[in-house]
Scaffold this active site. Structure first.
Site, PDB file in Angstrom:
ATOM      1  N   ASP A  48       0.863  -1.173   0.000  1.00  0.00           N
ATOM      2  CA  ASP A  48       0.000   0.000   0.000  1.00  0.00           C
ATOM      3  C   ASP A  48       0.902   1.227   0.000  1.00  0.00           C
ATOM      4  O   ASP A  48       1.701   1.417   0.907  1.00  0.00           O
ATOM      5  CB  ASP A  48      -0.834  -0.020   1.288  1.00  0.00           C
ATOM      6  CG  ASP A  48      -2.131   0.733   1.159  1.00  0.00           C
ATOM      7  OD1 ASP A  48      -2.139   1.772   0.496  1.00  0.00           O
ATOM      8  OD2 ASP A  48      -3.127   0.284   1.745  1.00  0.00           O
ATOM      9  N   ASP A 101      -2.910   4.713  -2.440  1.00  0.00           N
ATOM     10  CA  ASP A 101      -3.824   5.416  -1.556  1.00  0.00           C
ATOM     11  C   ASP A 101      -4.252   6.752  -2.185  1.00  0.00           C
ATOM     12  O   ASP A 101      -3.404   7.508  -2.690  1.00  0.00           O
ATOM     13  CB  ASP A 101      -3.085   5.679  -0.240  1.00  0.00           C
ATOM     14  CG  ASP A 101      -3.986   6.130   0.878  1.00  0.00           C
ATOM     15  OD1 ASP A 101      -4.875   5.359   1.254  1.00  0.00           O
ATOM     16  OD2 ASP A 101      -3.793   7.256   1.393  1.00  0.00           O
ATOM     17  N   GLU A 161      -6.958   3.618  -5.175  1.00  0.00           N
ATOM     18  CA  GLU A 161      -8.158   3.848  -4.374  1.00  0.00           C
ATOM     19  C   GLU A 161      -8.920   4.980  -5.062  1.00  0.00           C
ATOM     20  O   GLU A 161      -8.487   6.129  -5.045  1.00  0.00           O
ATOM     21  CB  GLU A 161      -7.794   4.271  -2.956  1.00  0.00           C
ATOM     22  CG  GLU A 161      -9.032   4.530  -2.112  1.00  0.00           C
ATOM     23  CD  GLU A 161      -8.724   5.218  -0.799  1.00  0.00           C
ATOM     24  OE1 GLU A 161      -7.700   5.898  -0.677  1.00  0.00           O
ATOM     25  OE2 GLU A 161      -9.556   5.075   0.113  1.00  0.00           O
ATOM     26  N   HIS A 191     -10.808  -2.081   4.812  1.00  0.00           N
ATOM     27  CA  HIS A 191     -10.435  -1.535   6.121  1.00  0.00           C
ATOM     28  C   HIS A 191     -11.039  -0.157   6.371  1.00  0.00           C
ATOM     29  O   HIS A 191     -10.897   0.376   7.465  1.00  0.00           O
ATOM     30  CB  HIS A 191      -8.907  -1.454   6.213  1.00  0.00           C
ATOM     31  CG  HIS A 191      -8.351  -0.399   5.312  1.00  0.00           C
ATOM     32  ND1 HIS A 191      -8.279  -0.571   3.942  1.00  0.00           N
ATOM     33  CD2 HIS A 191      -7.891   0.854   5.560  1.00  0.00           C
ATOM     34  CE1 HIS A 191      -7.794   0.535   3.408  1.00  0.00           C
ATOM     35  NE2 HIS A 191      -7.546   1.407   4.357  1.00  0.00           N
ATOM     36  N   ASP A 192     -11.666   0.431   5.372  1.00  0.00           N
ATOM     37  CA  ASP A 192     -12.257   1.764   5.521  1.00  0.00           C
ATOM     38  C   ASP A 192     -13.767   1.741   5.656  1.00  0.00           C
ATOM     39  O   ASP A 192     -14.409   2.798   5.608  1.00  0.00           O
ATOM     40  CB  ASP A 192     -11.920   2.636   4.304  1.00  0.00           C
ATOM     41  CG  ASP A 192     -10.487   3.136   4.345  1.00  0.00           C
ATOM     42  OD1 ASP A 192      -9.930   3.275   5.446  1.00  0.00           O
ATOM     43  OD2 ASP A 192      -9.927   3.371   3.255  1.00  0.00           O
TER      44      ASP A 192
HETATM   45  C1  GLC Z   1      -7.267   6.087   2.385  1.00  0.00           C
HETATM   46  C2  GLC Z   1      -7.023   4.904   3.285  1.00  0.00           C
HETATM   47  C3  GLC Z   1      -7.488   5.265   4.667  1.00  0.00           C
HETATM   48  C4  GLC Z   1      -6.692   6.454   5.145  1.00  0.00           C
HETATM   49  C5  GLC Z   1      -6.740   7.604   4.140  1.00  0.00           C
HETATM   50  C6  GLC Z   1      -5.673   8.599   4.412  1.00  0.00           C
HETATM   51  O1  GLC Z   1      -8.612   6.396   2.287  1.00  0.00           O
HETATM   52  O2  GLC Z   1      -7.647   3.757   2.794  1.00  0.00           O
HETATM   53  O3  GLC Z   1      -7.425   4.197   5.556  1.00  0.00           O
HETATM   54  O4  GLC Z   1      -7.192   6.906   6.367  1.00  0.00           O
HETATM   55  O5  GLC Z   1      -6.539   7.176   2.817  1.00  0.00           O
HETATM   56  O6  GLC Z   1      -4.425   8.049   4.115  1.00  0.00           O
END
Ligand code: GLC
Ligand code: CA
Length: 561
Positions: A98, A203, A265, A330-331
C-alpha cells in the site's frame, strides 16, 4: 487475449495490525502473517495487499508514513518482510504494498527538515502557504479528520506559514509539483520492486494534485459536522487538472517498465470518469476500486442499483479497462452487516455477497474476516474507538449539541473500527489473536464467529470461499464472459449470466430476508443447467425444485455452449 496475472487473481487484503499477533504485545505482526500463510493458501487467494506496514507513529494506523523504506518495529523487520515475501511467492501468492503518497507523517525526515526554514532543501517537499493578511488560514478548506479548528491548514510557528493536510494535522500533504520529490518517490518504488514485490495499491491517488492558487470552496458548510466555517469539499483536490500527466509519468518511470500491478483507491472515480485512469492505452493505473457499490455511508444495495453499476463497469471492459469487485475493506463497516443480514441469515448472506463479488466481471478483493462472516462491533463507549473519522465526527457532533449517546449511535454503525477489530481465529481468549491485550477490543461475537468453528461446520463460509476460488480457476466465463442481467424489474432478485464461447454461467440470488418465487425467463429455461455451487448444500437445485427460493439463497449454474 492472454490475461495479466492480476485479472485472474483473487486479492486478499491484510490489515496487519489486527491479523495475528505472534509475540503477545497486542499488535498483529509479520511473523503472525507468516504463520497463517498456509490458511490463506487453503482459502485459494493468490495475492496479498498489505495495508501500510512502514515505520509510522500510527496516527492513522500506518497511513501516516515516517519512513517509506522500513517496516514499523511493531510489525517486525525488513528481514521478516523478505521472509514473508519469499514464502508467499513459493506458495504462488503475490504481494502488493500500500503506497501512501498523497501525504506522509509529520515525523518523516522530509517534513522535519521542511518545517525548519523557508530555504531548507526539503521546504518544497510539502505545501506551504503564508497566512492571509489578517493572519488566518490560506483558504476555507476543512480537513477530513476534523481535528483542531477543522481547517485543512495548520500554522507552524517556526516559519510563520501554514502547511496543507487534507487528513490529519500529523499527515502533511506532499508537494507533487516538485520534481525532486517525485524522483525520490520513484526511486523508493523501484527499491520495493527490486526486493520482489509485485505491485502497489495507491492510496487516494486522485488527490495528489491541488488546484492552482488554492481557491476557497463555494460549498456550504455541513450543518451536522463542519466547524468554524471550514468546509470539507472532496471535489477541491480530486481529479485536478494535470493529475493524468502525473500518473502517466509514474507509469513510464516505474510501473510500466517493471510490469508492476497497480490498483488505485478511486476516491471520486465513477464509471463515468474511470476510463480516464484505467483505460489500458492511457498507461496510468491498471485498476481502481470505486465507491459506487460499497460506500462508507451506504447500508443497502438495491438490486436495481446493483445492476446499473455492474453494467456500467462491465461496459468499460470493452474499452480495455478492468474492474475491481469488492464490498468492504479496512475503511468501511463489515459487508455482512451492511449489505447482508448478520443475524439469522449471517452465513447464507455472507456467501451470497461473496458469490456476487466472485462472479461479476473483474478482480475480487476480499478483506480479512469476510471469509468467516465477521460482523460489525458494538462498543459501549467512544473510548473503545480508534478511527480518526469516527473520533472527529463524534467530537464535532457533541460540540454542536448532540448528547454523547446520540453521537456514538450516529457514528458507530459506519465506523471503520468495525472492520478493524482483531481477526477471530478461535473461541479462546481474545479470539486467539493475541495472548496479550489487543490494541483494539475484540468483537464480543468471537465465541460464535471464528475461523476454527467455521471450518468445523457443515456450512462453512471459508469452504464456500474456497469453492468460489476453484470455480474461478475452472470457468473461463467468470473471467471473460459477457455480463447480462435478467428479471431486471425484480425488486429482490439478482440474476445474471456470464457467457463466453465455451460456456454460460448463470447466477441467481434471492437478495432478501424473505422467500421468493423465481421463474426463469423462457430464453433461459429452455436449457439444461448444471448446478455448480449453492449456499444451501442440503437443498435440491432450486431450478429443479421449482417454487420458492429461501431467504438469501444463491445458486450458480453452468451450461456448455
Ligand atoms: C485512504 C485509506 C485510509 C486512510 C486515508 C488517508 O482512504 O484507505 O485508511 O485513512 O486514505 O491516508
Ligand atoms: Ca505483535
Amino acid at each position: 487475449m492472454k490475461k495479466k496475472w492480476w485479472q485472474e487473481a483473487i486479492v486478499y487484503e491484510i490489515y496487519c495490525k489486527s491479523f495475528c499477533d505472534s509475540n503477545g504485545d497486542g499488535i498483529g505482526d509479520l511473523p503472525g502473517v507468516i504463520s497463517k500463510l498456509p490458511v490463506l493458501k487453503e482459502l485459494g487467494i493468490n495475492c496479498i495487499w498489505f495495508t501500510p506496514i512502514y515505520t509510522s507513529p500510527q496516527v492513522d494506523n500506518g497511513y501516516d508514513v515516517a519512513d517509506y523504506r522500513n517496516i514499523d518495529p511493531a510489525y517486525g523487520t525488513l528481514d521478516d518482510f523478505r521472509e514473508l515475501l519469499n514464502k508467499a511467492h513459493s506458495m504462488g501468492i503475490r504481494v502488493i504494498m500500500d503506497m501512501v503518497l498523497n501525504h506522509s507523517s509529520d515525523e518523516h525526515e522530509w517534513f522535519k527538515e521542511s518545517r525548519k526554514s523557508k530555504d531548507n532543501p526539503y521546504r518544497n517537499y510539502y505545501i506551504w502557504q503564508p497566512p492571509k493578511p489578517d493572519g488566518s488560514e490560506p483558504n476555507n478548506w476543512g480537513s477530513y479528520f476534523r481535528e483542531g479548528n477543522g481547517s485543512a491548514w495548520e500554522f507552524d510557528e517556526q516559519t510563520g506559514e501554514y502547511y496543507l493536510h487534507q487528513y490529519s494535522i500529523k499527515m502533511p500533504d506532499l508537494n507533487w509539483e516538485y520534481e525532486p520529490l517525485r524522483r525520490e518517490i520513484y526511486d523508493m518504488l523501484h527499491w520495493w520492486l527490486d526486493m520482489g514485490v509485485d505491485g502497489f495499491r495507491l492510496d487516494i491517488f486522485t488527490r495528489f494534485k491541488k488546484p492552482a492558487g488554492f481557491p476557497d470552496t463555494k460549498k456550504e458548510p455541513d450543518v451536522l459536522l463542519d466547524r468554524n466555517g471550514f468546509v470539507v469539499d472532496t471535489s477541491m483536490c480530486t481529479h485536478v487538472e494535470g493529475i493524468h500527466e502525473l500518473l502517466h509519468e509514474m507509469y513510464t518511470e516505474v510501473f510500466g517498465p517493471r510490469d508492476a500491478m497497480t490498483v488505485g483507491e478511486g476516491a471520486g472515480v465513477t464509471s463515468e470518469n474511470a476510463l480516464d485512469y484505467v483505460c489500458a492505452s492511457r498507461e496510468e493505473v491498471d485498476m481502481v476500486y470505486h465507491f459506487e457499490l460499497a460506500n462508507r455511508r451506504r447500508f443497502a444495495i438495491p438490486p436495481e442499483y446493483f445492476r446499473k453499476v455492474q453494467t456500467a463497469w462491465a461496459d468499460l471492459m470493452k474499452h480495455n479497462a478492468w474492474p475491481v469487485q469488492y464490498l468492504s475493506n479496512h475503511d468501511s463497516a463489515r459487508q455482512v452487516s451492511c449489505y447482508g443480514n448478520d443475524g439469522n441469515y449471517r452465513k447464507r448472506s455472507a456467501k451470497l455477497l461473496a458469490t456476487l463479488i466472485h462472479t461479476c466481471p473483474g478482480t475480487p478483493f476480499v478483506y480479512q474476516g469476510e471469509e468467516i462472516g465477521m460482523t460489525n462491533v458494538t462498543y459501549s463507549s467512544i473510548e473503545d474507538h480508534n478511527c480518526c473519522y469516527t473520533l472527529g465526527d463524534y467530537h464535532s457532533m457533541v460540540q454542536l449539541g448532540k448528547s454523547p449517546e446520540e453521537a456514538l449511535a450516529a457514528v458507530a454503525p459506519r465506523s471503520r473500527d468495525n472492520a478493524r477489530t482483531p481477526y477471530q481465529w478461535n473461541s479462546e481468549e481474545n479470539a486467539g489473536f493475541t495472548t496479550g491485550k489487543p490494541w483494539i477490543k475484540v468483537n464480543p461475537r468471537y465465541e460464535e464467529i471464528n475461523l476454527e468453528m467455521d471450518r468445523a461446520s457443515a456450512d462453512s463460509i471459508f469452504a464456500y470461499y474456497r469453492a468460489l476460488a476453484d470455480m474461478r480457476a475452472e470457468h473461463p466465463a467468470i473471467i471473460d464472459g459477457d455480463l447480462r442481467f435478467w428479471l431486471t424489474d425484480h425488486p429482490d432478485v439478482i440474476m445474471y449470466t456470464r457467457a463466453c464461447a465455451r460456456e454460460t454461467l448463470l447466477v441467481i440470488a434471492n437478495y432478501t430476508d424473505n422467500s421468493t418465487p423465481i421463474t426463469l425467463p423462457d430464453e433461459l429455461s429452455a436449457h439444461a443447467w448444471h448446478r455448480e455451487l449453492t449456499n444451501e448444500p442440503s437443498s435440491i437445485p432450486s431450478l429443479q425444485r421449482g417454487g420458492e427460493w429461501m431467504p438469501w439463497e444463491v445458486e450458480v449454474y453452468s451450461m456448455a455452449n
